[in-house]
Design a protein around this motif. Sequence first.
Motif, PDB file in Angstrom:
ATOM      1  N   HIS A   1      -9.645  18.041 -12.024  1.00 14.34           N
ATOM      2  CA  HIS A   1      -9.477  17.372 -12.643  1.00 14.34           C
ATOM      3  C   HIS A   1      -8.297  18.121 -11.961  1.00 14.34           C
ATOM      4  O   HIS A   1      -7.846  18.916 -11.446  1.00 14.34           O
ATOM      5  N   HIS A   2      -6.815  17.507 -11.904  1.00 12.43           N
ATOM      6  CA  HIS A   2      -5.309  17.600 -11.803  1.00 12.43           C
ATOM      7  C   HIS A   2      -4.640  17.409 -12.572  1.00 12.43           C
ATOM      8  O   HIS A   2      -4.958  15.691 -13.696  1.00 12.43           O
ATOM      9  N   THR A   3      -3.372  18.422 -12.450  1.00 12.31           N
ATOM     10  CA  THR A   3      -2.129  17.514 -13.480  1.00 12.31           C
ATOM     11  C   THR A   3      -1.292  16.760 -12.324  1.00 12.31           C
ATOM     12  O   THR A   3      -1.403  15.291 -12.452  1.00 12.31           O
ATOM     13  N   LEU A   4      -1.602  17.056 -11.522  1.00 18.62           N
ATOM     14  CA  LEU A   4      -0.128  16.033 -10.281  1.00 18.62           C
ATOM     15  C   LEU A   4      -1.467  16.017  -9.665  1.00 18.62           C
ATOM     16  O   LEU A   4      -2.270  16.493  -8.689  1.00 18.62           O
ATOM     17  N   PHE A   5      -1.798  15.066  -8.823  1.00 15.36           N
ATOM     18  CA  PHE A   5      -3.016  14.243  -7.917  1.00 15.36           C
ATOM     19  C   PHE A   5      -1.588  12.681  -7.093  1.00 15.36           C
ATOM     20  O   PHE A   5      -0.347  12.365  -7.849  1.00 15.36           O
ATOM     21  N   GLU A   6      -2.139  13.050  -6.047  1.00 15.73           N
ATOM     22  CA  GLU A   6      -1.755  11.357  -5.439  1.00 15.73           C
ATOM     23  C   GLU A   6      -3.471  10.577  -5.454  1.00 15.73           C
ATOM     24  O   GLU A   6      -4.256  10.516  -5.581  1.00 15.73           O
ATOM     25  N   MET A   7      -2.356   9.078  -5.674  1.00 20.00           N
ATOM     26  CA  MET A   7      -3.056   8.369  -5.763  1.00 20.00           C
ATOM     27  C   MET A   7      -2.927   7.026  -4.218  1.00 20.00           C
ATOM     28  O   MET A   7      -1.976   6.310  -4.432  1.00 20.00           O
ATOM     29  N   LEU A   8      -4.669   6.766  -3.633  1.00 15.86           N
ATOM     30  CA  LEU A   8      -3.890   6.051  -2.098  1.00 15.86           C
ATOM     31  C   LEU A   8      -4.181   4.509  -3.080  1.00 15.86           C
ATOM     32  O   LEU A   8      -5.135   4.688  -3.817  1.00 15.86           O
ATOM     33  N   GLY A   9      -3.633   4.116  -3.110  1.00 21.62           N
ATOM     34  CA  GLY A   9      -3.757   2.599  -3.413  1.00 21.62           C
ATOM     35  C   GLY A   9      -3.605   0.831  -2.531  1.00 21.62           C
ATOM     36  O   GLY A   9      -2.294   1.098  -1.586  1.00 21.62           O
ATOM     37  N   ASN A  10      -4.167  -0.012  -2.638  1.00 25.18           N
ATOM     38  CA  ASN A  10      -3.577  -1.403  -2.362  1.00 25.18           C
ATOM     39  C   ASN A  10      -3.295  -1.920  -3.161  1.00 25.18           C
ATOM     40  O   ASN A  10      -4.391  -2.411  -4.140  1.00 25.18           O
ATOM     41  N   TRP A  11      -2.876  -3.402  -3.033  1.00 23.01           N
ATOM     42  CA  TRP A  11      -2.137  -4.382  -4.317  1.00 23.01           C
ATOM     43  C   TRP A  11      -2.184  -5.492  -3.466  1.00 23.01           C
ATOM     44  O   TRP A  11      -0.922  -5.039  -2.454  1.00 23.01           O
TER      45      TRP A  11
ATOM     46  N   SER B   1       0.984  -1.670  -0.104  1.00 22.24           N
ATOM     47  CA  SER B   1      -0.087  -0.012  -0.235  1.00 22.24           C
ATOM     48  C   SER B   1       0.991   1.399  -0.134  1.00 22.24           C
ATOM     49  O   SER B   1       2.708   0.772   0.814  1.00 22.24           O
ATOM     50  N   ASP B   2       0.090   2.115  -0.549  1.00 24.90           N
ATOM     51  CA  ASP B   2       0.961   3.641  -0.724  1.00 24.90           C
ATOM     52  C   ASP B   2       0.440   4.765  -1.043  1.00 24.90           C
ATOM     53  O   ASP B   2      -1.126   4.459  -1.212  1.00 24.90           O
ATOM     54  N   SER B   3       0.832   5.898  -1.050  1.00 23.33           N
ATOM     55  CA  SER B   3       0.473   7.104  -1.825  1.00 23.33           C
ATOM     56  C   SER B   3       0.597   7.611  -2.713  1.00 23.33           C
ATOM     57  O   SER B   3       2.507   8.272  -2.525  1.00 23.33           O
ATOM     58  N   GLN B   4       0.415   7.939  -3.722  1.00 25.19           N
ATOM     59  CA  GLN B   4       1.570   7.642  -5.688  1.00 25.19           C
ATOM     60  C   GLN B   4       1.851   8.439  -6.030  1.00 25.19           C
ATOM     61  O   GLN B   4       0.476   9.048  -5.941  1.00 25.19           O
TER      62      GLN B   4
END
Length: 871
Positions: free
Chosen positions: A85-95, A61-64
């Motif tokens: 909408h954004h150019t840069l954004f944070e993606m919270l994810g789990n894999w 898991s991370d914030s990418q």
Amino acid sequence: MKSQDIRSKFLSFFEEKKHSIVPSAPMVLKDDPTLMFVNSGMAPFKEYFLGNAQPKNSRISDSQKCLRVSGKHNDLEEVGYDTYHHTLFEMLGNWSFGDYFKKEAIAWAWELLTEVYGIDKDILYVTVFEGSDDADNLSMDTEAYDFWKQYIAEDRILKGDKKDNFWEMGEQGPCGPCSEIHVDIRSAEEKAKVSGKDLVNQDHPQVVEIWNLVFMQYNRKANGSLENLPDKHIDTGMGFERLCMVLQGVQSNYDTDVFTPLIREIETITKKKYGKIEEIDIAIRVIADHVRAVAFSIADGQLPSNTGAGYVIRRILRRAVRYGFTFLGKKEAFIYRLVDILSKKMGTAFPELKAQKQLIENVIKEEEQSFLRTLDQGLVLLNRIVEETKGDTVSGEKAFELYDTYGFPIDLTALILSEKELKLDEKGFNAELQKQKDRSRAASEMSTDDWTILFDDAEEEFIGYDTLEAHVKLTRYRKIISKKEGEMYQLVFNITPFYPEGGGQVGDKGYLEDTHGDVIYILDTKKENNVIIHFAKNLPKHIEEPFKAVVDSKQRYRTECNHTATHLLHQALREVLGTHVEQKGSAVHSKYLRFDFSHFSKLTIEELRDVENFVNARIAGKLPLMEKRNIPKEEAIADGAMSLFGEKYGDTVRAIRFGQSIELCGGTHVKNTADIWHFKIVSEGAVAAGIRRIEAITNDAVKDFYFENNRAYFEMRDLLNNAKEPVKALQNLQEENTNLKKQIETLLKDKAKNIKGELKNELQDVNGIQFLAKKIDLDAGGIKDVAFELGSQFDNLFLLFGAEQNGKALLSCYISKELVVSKELNAGLVVRELGKYIQGGGGGQPFFATAGGKNPAGIDEALAKAREYLS
């Protein structure tokens, strides 16, 4: 709930679910030719999905940090105009890599959103894949549907088509159905009018997707068909900024504490108020968004430039400058001042912002100032185009030239033209833009076949640190066809001595030889998603037999000399200039090395000499290579090894040491610094604000350098009649040349005066205009002086002068300003039309312009045609 707490709760939740929490990877990708930037949370983990590597933990898991400004995922033009909408954004994810699947992913997503974050279940909707009746013939994802029924009412489970609910990495690769979670944050009154389910995936600003759960279970092949993956994976991505909007109870991402500090600072700097006028709000949102994208990119090592990823970053920053210039009235640099606020707000989660703060500010400030100068120049050019335009429409071709050659934004062109009550030929502009895109697309067009697998269980291993020859087995191959290179083959072996391009070092070249004596040349070696790929023009004939793989030892040795020299150079710069120096990029070839580093001023001759002496002292010291492979990163750092911002390091690393120089590095090196022979700096200059570049050579290249300089020295002495002091002899020649130039200038001025006196008597009155068209023996400067002197003495003057210089033709036209106004004459148009007679062209201002051409024989005809302008 503060944004920092929202991020922390997400990571803590999945840590409790036995996930490894990893830091965000750098946004700029270096070993994936299909992407410039990380545009989704899964991009850094592609090698795991493709089966090219095994993660240390099957749950991550991370914030990418993500950037969506190019290619398929391009949100740039929406940014600022909407609220999400954004150019840069944070993606919270789990894999999950072959571990849990749909049941756990859905359960944990629901638990986190409704129990941990406390989001009202009644404002959530979910979507599932409805199946497709196309060539894939995929059935509905009933498994996901049945799991969702345990948590949410069935009328809130919506069925989505392939466009919305089937996620694909690209034209080839892992893919699968997905479930999106949407949130409806509208008021009760609005919900009573229209059901939220009717607004899902309809680009409504308050009914937005916040989380996507991707169930990777297929592999898309080159022919378009699908096959089952051997393992099933989970890939989820939740938009951090959108989540903050929901949890902070606001109606826009820009009203969250992720953006409000930046917006307040923009208000303070520009004296403009947010929330009052729409066009000002758009401009402020654009700037607040774009400064984040640019700052993070620079922190990750990507500077603005004219090509590739650097061009994208420059384009983002220039878009922000343009909105500040046009709508906020900022004619001076100011965006760099926002970096301080940004680093304070996000520096804890992303320490690279704090560490690189000064550099980020310097680079942004210089880029702003440079583009503002471009805007000033563009305004002058646009005014000239307006003056030359007949009618009420400016040519799309001219507008495109202003955009393409000078970087002047097309929307700013359209805005200025509308203020002047002129129209822009948008159709013509778009046609020119499309032509450029088609040329660019054609140049980079490439088709790739599926891999042909020869040995499915073969594990790849790089052995090139220890040997340049090995007996290898071809495990897989594929054909690629590109417009640039033609037909090529990519080869993968079980083991390989070929070093793949990386860390600034070029890939190895060499050859393969089979047992029949057939030879295949390896033209390059690269790494793609953790696979070492060898490029060859032909496929070996006997693909299932072993090969002898041989690296070009001479190229490898010279490259190693240059690579080791970059480490010593880095150490030298920190010793001579200070510990603020950090590597910002490098290129290590067999013929030279290039090293970019952070420093605030040009190096003096003494500093360059000290740097050279420092490196050569280490070469003379015969320092042996001390190498540690596969050691924990923390151990290497504790041992003093330097790591670089923007580089992606694994849990284990390789540390390279020569004396006191210790760096994390995967490249190849000489066994002893004595092998380098000698180090020589050949150039030093600026790359960007606070970034300098040194180019240098070693070994054989230094020998060639001294040989050529020695030869040039003796040739120069021969030209100076073997002067004992050649430098002094050259100085004497320069002084003599300067004196002669002054004498020539005096003679030319006298000549111009005489010619002017003669020309006065040759002026003719044509319809009240003082007219003269004549060929004269003066250079361009002399002709201009004569024309302006005559112009100061006579009114209503129309002059056209022709001259021949060094086999080339010159036309110069002068028109009195009163004629430009009263008769609508234009010197620029005159020389442009008459320039065809001398096979050339030119331009200038309405009252004075010049044209050059390669046909002096056409001067007389051009002069003869001049009288027609007065009829």
